[in-house]
Design an enzyme around this catalytic site. Structure first.
Site: not given
Ligand code: TTP
Ligand code: MG
Length: 358
Positions: A11, A105-106
């Protein structure tokens, strides 16, 4: 318990804000919020400097400013975030094809079988972090464990730039001490409910039977019962069926005439058709998205009786959406076109429009 898997959760740290600080040195070391600068806007995220004042995601701008008077508001640049997202996903794929992105983002990575055989999962996570930093000058946090639940919780433990490993032998104790708010899958409301019956951590959660937890929390009760014991068999899902194909463009100059908007629709329909051809797919629902110069977003959708398989059909559909009963007016800074209700998705679920063809 399947403790032989090796799962990494990655993340990015303060994602949008870090990208803005990277690209504008004047913002580095300063409290910034991305979004939230307009009258009724809310923040998307805040830099760690701003978080020290209590500024958070999804906070009304005025409230954020009250908490942190020095706060600098920055407009989001989604194209740049998407590009970074593509870069990090390409890095993940250097290690494994079993990648399940959860957002820009993960992502989860299953590295049980991986492309760099000589690395153990922890060293692989370190290597991924290094590669991401080299390529994007951004930091991320990683969690490593034998299941998704623990990998996800672990990645949040030592932010920013963290690397946290939960080994099977330590899982039981780790979960026992884990505050209930930090349980992945336990939302704010559920956490409050749990606290009201004395469940503050994993050890407390283990005191209740599966039957009781299901009675009290519904289906997720069984999930809570299992993860409290370190049991989470969910596989990393690399091939989630695509739900839509979309294109959008932020315009160099705001559009303010119907003619200009129609020209943009022509362009977008062409771009979308290219993407559809690449994906060998088409769909029945078309959505037009329009963002005005004051960042208000309007969407219009229509589901057609037939799949929009060629340029003409697509363009005609898009123009219909634009011209709808209530005309779109004012200054437009972004337009987008998305097709959903995809043919392949229907085919996968066993439904198809064969019937309507005849
Ligand atoms: P997160 O990973 O939840 O947050 P973050 O990366 O900003 O910070 P952290 O270091 O705690 O991981 O979300 C990723 C991005 O998604 C975030 O930078 C902005 C966007 N976002 C929103 O637009 N709205 C929201 O409510 C949240 C939570 C995130
Ligand atoms: Mg993040």
């Amino acid at each position: 318990m399947n403790s032989t898997r090796k799962i990494i959760h990655i993340d990015m740290d303060a994602f949008y804000a870090s990208v803005e600080q990277r690209d504008n040195p004047e913002l580095r070391g300063k409290p910034i919020a991305v979004g939230g600068g307009s009258k009724r806007g809310v923040t998307t995220t805040a830099s760690y400097e701003a978080r020290a004042f209590g500024v958070r995601s999804a906070m009304p701008g005025f409230k954020a400013k009250r908490l942190c008077p020095e706060l600098i508001f920055v407009s989001p640049r989604f194209d740049v975030y998407k590009e970074v997202s593509r870069q990090i996903r390409a890095i993940f794929r250097e290690f494994t094809d079993v990648v399940e992105p959860l957002s820009l983002d993960e992502a989860f990575l299953d590295v049980t079988d991986n492309k760099s055989n000589d690395l153990v999962a922890t060293r692989m996570a370190r290597e991924i972090k290094d590669r991401i930093y080299q390529q994007t000058q951004l930091t991320c946090s990683a969690g490593v464990s034998y299941c998704k639940f623990l990998a996800k919780v672990a990645s949040g433990m030592n932010k920013p730039d963290g690397l946290t490993v939960v080994k099977p032998a330590h899982a039981f104790e780790f979960i026992g001490n884990l505050p209930i708010d930090q349980f992945f899958g336990v939302g704010k409301v559920t956490a409050q409910k749990m606290k009201s019956i004395g469940i503050h951590n994993g050890a407390d959660l283990r005191k209740w039977s599966k039957k009781y937890l299901i009675q009290r929390f519904g289906k997720p009760g069984a999930f809570f019962y299992n993860v409290a014991r370190g049991i989470d068999e969910r596989a990393v899902q690399p091939d989630r069926t695509r739900k839509s194909i979309g294109v959008e463009r932020t315009l160099e100059n705001d559009l303010d005439s119907v003619d200009a908007m129609e020209r943009e629709i022509h362009r977008l329909a062409g771009m979308l058709m290219d993407r559809m051809e690449k994906a060998s797919d088409s769909g029945r629902t078309l959505t037009l998205k329009v963002k005005s110069s004051d960042f208000k977003i309007l969407t219009r959708s229509r589901t057609f009786a037939h799949y929009l398989r060629d340029r003409e059909a697509l363009l005609k559909g898009a123009l219909t959406l634009l011209r709808d009963n209530t005309p779109i007016s004012g200054k437009i800074r972004l337009m987008g076109l998305t097709i959903s209700n995809l043919e392949r998705e229907q085919a996968c679920s066993g439904k198809s429009d064969q019937m309507t063809l005849f």
